[in-house]
Design a protein around this motif. Structure first.
Motif, PDB file in Angstrom:
ATOM      1  N   MET A   1       0.639  -1.395  -0.435  1.00 31.14           N
ATOM      2  CA  MET A   1       0.321  -0.185  -0.014  1.00 31.14           C
ATOM      3  C   MET A   1       1.109   1.128  -0.085  1.00 31.14           C
ATOM      4  O   MET A   1       1.439   1.347   0.940  1.00 31.14           O
ATOM      5  CB  MET A   1      -0.714  -0.022   1.167  1.00 31.14           C
ATOM      6  CG  MET A   1      -1.913   1.131   1.594  1.00 31.14           C
ATOM      7  SD  MET A   1      -2.649   0.969   2.403  1.00 31.14           S
ATOM      8  CE  MET A   1      -4.220  -0.549   2.292  1.00 31.14           C
ATOM      9  N   SER A   2       0.158   2.567  -1.081  1.00 32.75           N
ATOM     10  CA  SER A   2       1.295   3.578  -0.679  1.00 32.75           C
ATOM     11  C   SER A   2       1.119   4.406  -0.062  1.00 32.75           C
ATOM     12  O   SER A   2       0.377   4.016   1.190  1.00 32.75           O
ATOM     13  CB  SER A   2       1.282   4.456  -1.958  1.00 32.75           C
ATOM     14  OG  SER A   2       0.100   4.552  -2.053  1.00 32.75           O
ATOM     15  N   GLY A   3       2.265   5.075   0.461  1.00 30.73           N
ATOM     16  CA  GLY A   3       1.862   5.998   1.254  1.00 30.73           C
ATOM     17  C   GLY A   3       0.930   7.501   1.698  1.00 30.73           C
ATOM     18  O   GLY A   3      -0.174   7.010   2.829  1.00 30.73           O
TER      19      GLY A   3
ATOM     20  N   LEU B   1      -2.228   6.350   4.706  1.00 31.99           N
ATOM     21  CA  LEU B   1      -2.622   7.893   5.169  1.00 31.99           C
ATOM     22  C   LEU B   1      -4.050   8.773   5.013  1.00 31.99           C
ATOM     23  O   LEU B   1      -5.286   8.248   6.058  1.00 31.99           O
ATOM     24  CB  LEU B   1      -2.467   9.282   4.861  1.00 31.99           C
ATOM     25  CG  LEU B   1      -0.552   9.554   5.926  1.00 31.99           C
ATOM     26  CD1 LEU B   1       0.399  10.458   5.048  1.00 31.99           C
ATOM     27  CD2 LEU B   1      -0.590   9.219   6.547  1.00 31.99           C
ATOM     28  N   LEU B   2      -4.658   7.345   3.870  1.00 31.73           N
ATOM     29  CA  LEU B   2      -6.562   7.981   3.379  1.00 31.73           C
ATOM     30  C   LEU B   2      -6.722   6.650   4.418  1.00 31.73           C
ATOM     31  O   LEU B   2      -7.866   7.546   4.811  1.00 31.73           O
ATOM     32  CB  LEU B   2      -6.101   7.748   1.830  1.00 31.73           C
ATOM     33  CG  LEU B   2      -7.980   7.785   1.656  1.00 31.73           C
ATOM     34  CD1 LEU B   2      -8.481   9.447   1.902  1.00 31.73           C
ATOM     35  CD2 LEU B   2      -7.977   7.620   0.166  1.00 31.73           C
ATOM     36  N   LEU B   3      -6.685   5.616   3.665  1.00 31.24           N
ATOM     37  CA  LEU B   3      -7.264   4.795   5.248  1.00 31.24           C
ATOM     38  C   LEU B   3      -7.050   5.192   6.623  1.00 31.24           C
ATOM     39  O   LEU B   3      -8.393   4.956   7.210  1.00 31.24           O
ATOM     40  CB  LEU B   3      -6.148   3.473   4.814  1.00 31.24           C
ATOM     41  CG  LEU B   3      -6.382   1.889   5.615  1.00 31.24           C
ATOM     42  CD1 LEU B   3      -8.508   1.634   4.889  1.00 31.24           C
ATOM     43  CD2 LEU B   3      -6.248   0.666   5.663  1.00 31.24           C
TER      44      LEU B   3
ATOM     45  N   ILE C   1     -10.962   5.592   9.307  1.00 31.77           N
ATOM     46  CA  ILE C   1     -10.833   4.907   9.970  1.00 31.77           C
ATOM     47  C   ILE C   1     -11.223   5.902  11.524  1.00 31.77           C
ATOM     48  O   ILE C   1     -12.235   5.835  12.058  1.00 31.77           O
ATOM     49  CB  ILE C   1      -9.550   4.213  10.115  1.00 31.77           C
ATOM     50  CG1 ILE C   1      -9.807   2.835   9.722  1.00 31.77           C
ATOM     51  CG2 ILE C   1      -9.927   3.351  11.620  1.00 31.77           C
ATOM     52  CD1 ILE C   1      -7.943   1.724   9.732  1.00 31.77           C
ATOM     53  N   GLY C   2     -10.553   7.129  12.376  1.00 34.87           N
ATOM     54  CA  GLY C   2     -10.260   8.273  12.335  1.00 34.87           C
ATOM     55  C   GLY C   2     -12.396   9.152  11.981  1.00 34.87           C
ATOM     56  O   GLY C   2     -12.502   9.314  13.077  1.00 34.87           O
ATOM     57  N   ALA C   3     -12.159   8.949  10.923  1.00 37.18           N
ATOM     58  CA  ALA C   3     -13.482   9.814  10.269  1.00 37.18           C
ATOM     59  C   ALA C   3     -14.999   8.414  11.047  1.00 37.18           C
ATOM     60  O   ALA C   3     -15.509   9.266  11.733  1.00 37.18           O
ATOM     61  CB  ALA C   3     -13.540   9.894   9.005  1.00 37.18           C
ATOM     62  N   LEU C   4     -14.177   7.064  10.817  1.00 35.64           N
ATOM     63  CA  LEU C   4     -16.136   6.817  11.182  1.00 35.64           C
ATOM     64  C   LEU C   4     -15.606   6.534  12.621  1.00 35.64           C
ATOM     65  O   LEU C   4     -16.598   6.181  13.062  1.00 35.64           O
ATOM     66  CB  LEU C   4     -15.565   5.211  10.443  1.00 35.64           C
ATOM     67  CG  LEU C   4     -16.453   3.602  11.083  1.00 35.64           C
ATOM     68  CD1 LEU C   4     -17.756   4.229  10.123  1.00 35.64           C
ATOM     69  CD2 LEU C   4     -15.238   2.271  10.311  1.00 35.64           C
TER      70      LEU C   4
ATOM     71  N   PRO D   1      -8.847  -0.314  20.641  1.00 36.49           N
ATOM     72  CA  PRO D   1      -7.196  -0.016  20.250  1.00 36.49           C
ATOM     73  C   PRO D   1      -7.154   0.430  18.200  1.00 36.49           C
ATOM     74  O   PRO D   1      -5.893  -0.479  18.152  1.00 36.49           O
ATOM     75  CB  PRO D   1      -6.695  -1.320  20.597  1.00 36.49           C
ATOM     76  CG  PRO D   1      -7.595  -2.035  20.273  1.00 36.49           C
ATOM     77  CD  PRO D   1      -8.740  -1.460  20.595  1.00 36.49           C
ATOM     78  N   THR D   2      -7.576   1.045  17.136  1.00 37.10           N
ATOM     79  CA  THR D   2      -7.602   1.236  16.470  1.00 37.10           C
ATOM     80  C   THR D   2      -6.070   1.788  15.921  1.00 37.10           C
ATOM     81  O   THR D   2      -5.696   1.335  14.964  1.00 37.10           O
ATOM     82  CB  THR D   2      -8.573   2.646  16.052  1.00 37.10           C
ATOM     83  OG1 THR D   2      -9.916   2.517  16.350  1.00 37.10           O
ATOM     84  CG2 THR D   2      -8.202   2.996  14.534  1.00 37.10           C
TER      85      THR D   2
END
Length: 114
Positions: free
Chosen positions: A1-3, A7-9, A13-16, A40-41
């Motif tokens: 997975m690219s940088g 970061l987008l993923l 996850i944080g937004a979710l 523990p995300t």
């Protein structure tokens, strides 16, 4: 997975998590919103990164530090519990955050001296 994708993923996850907290806060089980920040995300991400880049010994040290890191959170919760009965919400939150910062700073200094 690219940088950038990585970061987008993490951002998604944080937004979710924020969305779930907001939704749960509106239900009759509103108190569960206090449990989600402890999912523990970010710990999973940190443990994966440390474990894959620094090895098992450093991962174990990170895990032990994480166990001690519960202390600043408990100080935050305890102070906020006491403060919300005495101050308006925003000053109580700000003061409790300052307590967290002080206790976390003390923890980092103590950890570095060991």
């Amino acid at each position: 997975m690219s940088g950038v994708a990585n970061l987008l993923l993490k951002s998604l996850i944080g937004a979710l998590m924020v969305l779930l907290i907001g939704l749960l806060a509106r239900t009759r089980n509103y108190y569960i919103a206090g449990l989600l920040p402890l999912f523990p995300t970010f710990a999973l991400m940190a443990h994966y990164i440390v474990g894959s880049e620094r090895g098992t010994a450093n991962l174990r040290a990170t895990i032990v530090f994480g166990m001690w890191a519960v202390i600043p959170y408990l100080a935050y919760l305890g102070s906020l519990y006491w403060l919300v009965a005495r101050l308006r919400l925003l000053p109580a939150l700000g003061t409790a955050l300052a307590v967290w910062c002080l206790v976390a700073g003390f923890l980092v200094v103590a950890w570095n001296r060991r």
